[in-house]
Write an enzyme that holds these catalytic residues in place. Structure first.
Site, mmCIF file in Angstrom:
data_model
loop_
_atom_site.group_PDB
_atom_site.id
_atom_site.type_symbol
_atom_site.label_atom_id
_atom_site.label_comp_id
_atom_site.label_asym_id
_atom_site.label_seq_id
_atom_site.Cartn_x
_atom_site.Cartn_y
_atom_site.Cartn_z
ATOM 1 N N LYS A 116 117.334 70.615 -80.547
ATOM 2 C CA LYS A 116 116.669 69.299 -80.584
ATOM 3 C C LYS A 116 116.288 68.789 -79.198
ATOM 4 O O LYS A 116 115.297 68.065 -79.048
ATOM 5 C CB LYS A 116 117.553 68.265 -81.296
ATOM 6 C CG LYS A 116 118.076 68.689 -82.669
ATOM 7 C CD LYS A 116 116.992 69.082 -83.653
ATOM 8 C CE LYS A 116 117.593 69.762 -84.863
ATOM 9 N NZ LYS A 116 116.633 70.466 -85.692
ATOM 10 N N LYS A 201 117.309 55.707 -77.109
ATOM 11 C CA LYS A 201 117.313 54.298 -77.484
ATOM 12 C C LYS A 201 117.332 54.234 -79.008
ATOM 13 O O LYS A 201 116.572 54.957 -79.673
ATOM 14 C CB LYS A 201 116.052 53.624 -76.941
ATOM 15 C CG LYS A 201 115.827 52.209 -77.427
ATOM 16 C CD LYS A 201 116.454 51.211 -76.494
ATOM 17 C CE LYS A 201 116.318 49.778 -77.011
ATOM 18 N NZ LYS A 201 117.279 48.883 -76.333
ATOM 19 N N ARG A 292 111.043 74.610 -92.511
ATOM 20 C CA ARG A 292 111.143 75.134 -93.890
ATOM 21 C C ARG A 292 110.215 74.323 -94.789
ATOM 22 O O ARG A 292 109.675 73.301 -94.369
ATOM 23 C CB ARG A 292 112.582 74.949 -94.386
ATOM 24 C CG ARG A 292 112.995 73.475 -94.390
ATOM 25 C CD ARG A 292 114.280 73.182 -95.123
ATOM 26 N NE ARG A 292 114.453 71.750 -95.312
ATOM 27 C CZ ARG A 292 114.932 70.890 -94.422
ATOM 28 N NH1 ARG A 292 115.300 71.329 -93.223
ATOM 29 N NH2 ARG A 292 115.033 69.611 -94.694
HETATM 30 C C1 MV4 Z 1 117.416 57.636 -84.950
HETATM 31 C C2 MV4 Z 1 117.538 56.363 -85.504
HETATM 32 C C3 MV4 Z 1 117.237 55.281 -84.697
HETATM 33 N N1 MV4 Z 1 116.865 55.476 -83.422
HETATM 34 N N2 MV4 Z 1 117.031 57.783 -83.672
HETATM 35 C C4 MV4 Z 1 118.944 60.093 -88.764
HETATM 36 C C5 MV4 Z 1 118.529 61.454 -89.167
HETATM 37 C C6 MV4 Z 1 118.188 62.143 -87.925
HETATM 38 N N3 MV4 Z 1 117.052 62.987 -88.136
HETATM 39 C C7 MV4 Z 1 117.906 61.081 -86.940
HETATM 40 N N4 MV4 Z 1 118.292 59.817 -87.554
HETATM 41 C C8 MV4 Z 1 118.065 58.648 -86.938
HETATM 42 N N5 MV4 Z 1 117.669 58.743 -85.654
HETATM 43 C C9 MV4 Z 1 116.770 56.725 -82.937
HETATM 44 N N6 MV4 Z 1 116.396 56.878 -81.666
HETATM 45 C C10 MV4 Z 1 117.925 56.232 -86.837
HETATM 46 C C11 MV4 Z 1 118.210 57.382 -87.548
HETATM 47 C C12 MV4 Z 1 118.609 57.145 -88.895
HETATM 48 C C13 MV4 Z 1 117.854 57.558 -89.950
HETATM 49 C C14 MV4 Z 1 116.679 58.245 -89.765
HETATM 50 C C15 MV4 Z 1 115.924 58.646 -90.812
HETATM 51 C C16 MV4 Z 1 116.349 58.363 -92.085
HETATM 52 C C17 MV4 Z 1 117.510 57.702 -92.320
HETATM 53 C C18 MV4 Z 1 118.279 57.298 -91.251
HETATM 54 C C19 MV4 Z 1 119.451 56.605 -91.514
HETATM 55 C C20 MV4 Z 1 120.198 56.195 -90.457
HETATM 56 C C21 MV4 Z 1 119.800 56.478 -89.158
#
Ligand code: MV4
Length: 445
Positions: A116, A201, A292
């Protein structure tokens, strides 16, 4: 085109791939575990090979058994579906070494995008916005704390080898930083065998929007627009839709073009999904790329009228994407509800068992992807998703009405499912208004 393809998966996606093979006049070979021996999709395959007991480690995750089956069945290629070995670099490499085509991306692109931190760097190199944060993985606490102060709280710590929400931590101040940072590193080591973490952030109440891509082996890459997957619970998507309600046509184009830049830079081919967060001001930030085909791919098939699984086979065979980006349009609105064998009253704990009554909905605008039938027993060993219910209608409002009607028709007894939960979500005035973000379900249900 390939003569014979092995499907290294089970359930609805195995059936979906069998169907695509047969439409392309390709023979489909399935492997199955003892727990799936009575599943009727197996009878639809041209050959079926039992590869071991119910436990995934001894069947669907067992690389040597799957490769042996592929050799015995004399297939040209393997389609991994989603989950199990779909993003396993070792498996893709062993396929290559065994002279079997892996119906997915090249190993190098899997390795690059699976890291990542490297993927984030790659995004920055092609001017795709990322949330402010690390340039590299950080192992030093002092350095991480300095960066957190610079970015400003809240910050999120993510595992470089993680993804899909595993091993993340949100931090709101200096005081809790040290402990959270150490815990995140230790957790990443245990979960992924790699302690590398990075900082971003934290974007408050974002939408999750992802772009579907197909890229061929001849340097052409096309996008198939976006899906809004904000309706999630504990990182499990429950409802997905396309298009994303809040994107204006110009924002949509910018988002999809950004996704294509990442895919091209990674020298990717086959199907990919590029995930973004969308903040309240409609700024988007690259999150990660899934190498995928995804569960929710039929949402895109409905709005674009392209068969993504068939295209995965054609691309792996070496065909060119013969259409141009202008030929890919989106029409109407599609919604998918994931129907899981889970008990909403027991915190969505799995609810396997025999299905005595199964009456799926139908009628205009309804698509059902499932391997389930009356008398089917949901095994305890696998994912709890038993069915994907989709609708495609001219407008979002009509799609919601059709989906509600279909959910009300759907009878699954006596096991508990997420059908009532999906109905509640679709009836919620915030969902109807499209005011959803990734926290919407957890705040309201
Ligand atoms: C984040 C975020 C807020 N800010 N990154 C969750 C899954 C992973 N792919 C990354 N995720 C998140 N990254 C930043 N900088 C909030 C989440 C996140 C989230 C993202 C997509 C779908 C659901 C989520 C639930 C909680 C947090």
């Amino acid at each position: 085109m390939f003569s014979r393809v092995l499907i290294a998966n089970r359930g609805e996606i195995a059936l979906r791939i069998i169907r695509a093979c047969h439409e392309l006049d390709v023979e489909a070979v399935v492997v199955y575990s003892e727990a799936d021996r009575d599943a009727p999709y197996i009878k639809l395959a041209d050959e079926a090979i039992c590869i071991g007991p119910a436990a995934p480690a001894q069947s669907y995750l067992n690389i040597s058994r799957i490769i042996s089956a592929a050799e015995i069945a004399n297939v040209d290629a393997i389609h991994p579906g989603y989950g199990f070995l779909a993003e396993n670099i070792e498996f893709a490499q062993i396929c290559a070494d065994s002279d079997i085509d892996f119906i997915g991306p090249p190993v190098e692109a899997m390795r690059l995008l699976g890291d990542k931190v490297a993927a984030r760097k790659l995004a920055m190199e092609v001017n795709v916005p990322v949330s402010p944060g690390s340039e590299n993985a950080i192992s030093d606490e002092g350095e991480a704390l300095k960066l957190a102060k610079k970015i400003g709280y809240p910050v999120i710590i993510k595992a470089s080898a993680g993804g899909g929400g595993r091993g993340m931590r949100v931090i709101h101040n200096d005081i809790s930083f040290r402990q959270a940072f150490d815990a995140a590193k230790a957790e990443a080591q245990v979960a992924f065998g790699n302690p590398a973490v990075y900082l971003e952030k934290f974007i408050n109440e974002p939408r999750h929007v992802e772009v579907q891509i197909l890229a061929d082996k001849h340097g052409s890459a096309l996008h198939f627009y976006e899906r809004d997957c904000s309706s999630q619970r504990r990182h499990q998507k429950m409802i997905e839709e396309s298009p994303c309600l809040v994107l204006e046509e110009r924002d949509r184009e910018a988002l999809c073009e950004a996704a294509l830049r990442i895919i091209k830079k990674a020298k990717y081919h086959n199907a990919a999904t590029v995930e973004f967060l969308l903040d309240r001001d409609k700024n988007f930030y690259f999150m990660e790329t899934n190498t995928r085909i995804q569960v929710e791919h039929p949402v895109t098939e409905l709005v674009t009228d392209f068969d993504l699984i068939k295209w995965m086979l054609r691309i792996a065979w070496g065909e060119k994407l013969k259409m141009s980006q202008r030929d890919i349009t989106h029409r109407g609105h599609a919604i998918e509800c994931r129907i899981n064998a889970e008990d909403p009253a027991k915190n969505f704990s799995p609810c396997p068992g025999r299905i005595e009554k199964f009456i799926p909905p139908g009628g205009p605008g309804v698509r059902i992807d499932t391997h389930v039938h009356q008398g089917y027993t949901v095994p305890t060993n696998y994912d709890s998703m038993i069915c994907k219910l989709l609708v495609h209608r001219p407008t979002r409002a009509e799609a919601i009405e059709t989906m509600k009607r279909a959910l009300k028709e759907f009878v699954v007894e006596p096991i508990k499912t997420t059908i009532p939960t999906c109905l509640d979500i679709l009836s919620h005035n915030m969902f109807v208004k499209g005011k959803i973000d990734t926290g919407f379900i957890e705040r309201n249900f």
